[in-house]
Design a protein around this motif. Structure first.
Motif, PDB file in Angstrom:
ATOM      1  N   GLU A   1       0.828  -1.208   0.000  1.00 53.57           N
ATOM      2  CA  GLU A   1       0.000   0.000   0.000  1.00 53.57           C
ATOM      3  C   GLU A   1       0.863   1.260   0.000  1.00 53.57           C
ATOM      4  O   GLU A   1       0.582   2.227  -0.716  1.00 53.57           O
ATOM      5  N   GLU A   2       1.927   1.242   0.796  1.00 57.52           N
ATOM      6  CA  GLU A   2       2.831   2.393   0.844  1.00 57.52           C
ATOM      7  C   GLU A   2       3.553   2.564  -0.486  1.00 57.52           C
ATOM      8  O   GLU A   2       3.750   3.689  -0.962  1.00 57.52           O
ATOM      9  N   LEU A   3       3.934   1.461  -1.110  1.00 61.34           N
ATOM     10  CA  LEU A   3       4.595   1.519  -2.413  1.00 61.34           C
ATOM     11  C   LEU A   3       3.683   2.180  -3.442  1.00 61.34           C
ATOM     12  O   LEU A   3       4.104   3.082  -4.175  1.00 61.34           O
ATOM     13  N   VAL A   4       2.439   1.747  -3.504  1.00 64.00           N
ATOM     14  CA  VAL A   4       1.487   2.333  -4.452  1.00 64.00           C
ATOM     15  C   VAL A   4       1.314   3.816  -4.185  1.00 64.00           C
ATOM     16  O   VAL A   4       1.308   4.641  -5.105  1.00 64.00           O
ATOM     17  N   SER A   5       1.204   4.188  -2.918  1.00 58.91           N
ATOM     18  CA  SER A   5       1.019   5.590  -2.560  1.00 58.91           C
ATOM     19  C   SER A   5       2.184   6.444  -3.025  1.00 58.91           C
ATOM     20  O   SER A   5       1.990   7.544  -3.564  1.00 58.91           O
TER      21      SER A   5
END
Length: 206
Positions: free
Chosen positions: A180-184
């Motif tokens: 999720e952090e990567l996508v953000s």
């Protein structure tokens, strides 16, 4: 016959999204790293795999089951194509035969044609080839496309290539803990480039 890689060629071979002309090239390992690549059979026999923590056990997974890295790339690609709706793609999607254009040249040309390029390095990724291709891209395009490039690696990944890229080419490097952090972070990066293109801080690509 040599294929000419252009923005039009890439866009034509990808599906439709909200921002068709914003090409976001995603580079990363297509296979998960596997200790079978680097340990001999004798060395592996001395290790009790079941006693290892989960992340390390996965490094010994079967060679027939090592596509988790490509699955990660596909999930990230799908997220970006939905929100913010950019034309995220992998080299496989453009379907240029390596007999026509070698893989390293393809990567350089995809980067040259893209509004943004991200090098993604997950902990379980087999990253050696990615590092080599990233080096070729940076050598060729760091001066003209440096603002459009980003390295994003999982916290557990350490690499001399990453450290040298940050120093030698002043490359933007980010870390992540969760998918999720990567996508953000990738959404934020793409959005920043969009804003800079609109304001004229970065040239618009035809």
């Amino acid at each position: 016959m040599t294929v000419e890689i252009t923005r039009n060629l890439i866009a034509e071979r990808l599906g439709r999204v909200k921002y068709d002309r914003f090409l976001f090239y995603l580079m990363g390992p297509y296979k998960s790293f596997n200790l079978n690549y680097v340990l001999s059979e004798e060395e592996r026999s001395e290790i009790d795999i079941e006693d290892l923590p989960g992340p390390l056990r996965r490094l010994f997974q079967s060679k027939d089951d090592i596509d988790a890295a490509q699955a990660l790339l596909r999930r990230i690609q799908g997220e970006l194509r939905v929100n913010p709706g950019v034309n995220a793609f992998l080299a496989l999607d453009v379907d240029v035969d390596t007999d026509d254009v070698d893989a390293a040249t393809q990567s350089i040309e995809y980067t040259r044609c893209s509004n943004a390029t991200a090098f993604l390095l997950p902990f379980l990724g087999h990253n050696f080839d990615v590092g080599e291709e990233a080096g070729s891209i940076l050598e060729a395009l760091s001066e003209t496309h440096g603002d459009r490039l980003i390295f994003v690696h999982e916290d557990d990944v350490t690499s001399a290539m990453i450290r040298s890229a940050r120093v030698r080419w002043d490359l933007r490097v980010e870390t992540y803990e969760t998918e999720e952090e990567l996508v953000s972070k990738l959404r934020f990066f793409a959005g920043g480039i969009m804003q800079r293109e609109r304001r004229g801080n970065l040239s618009r690509l035809d």
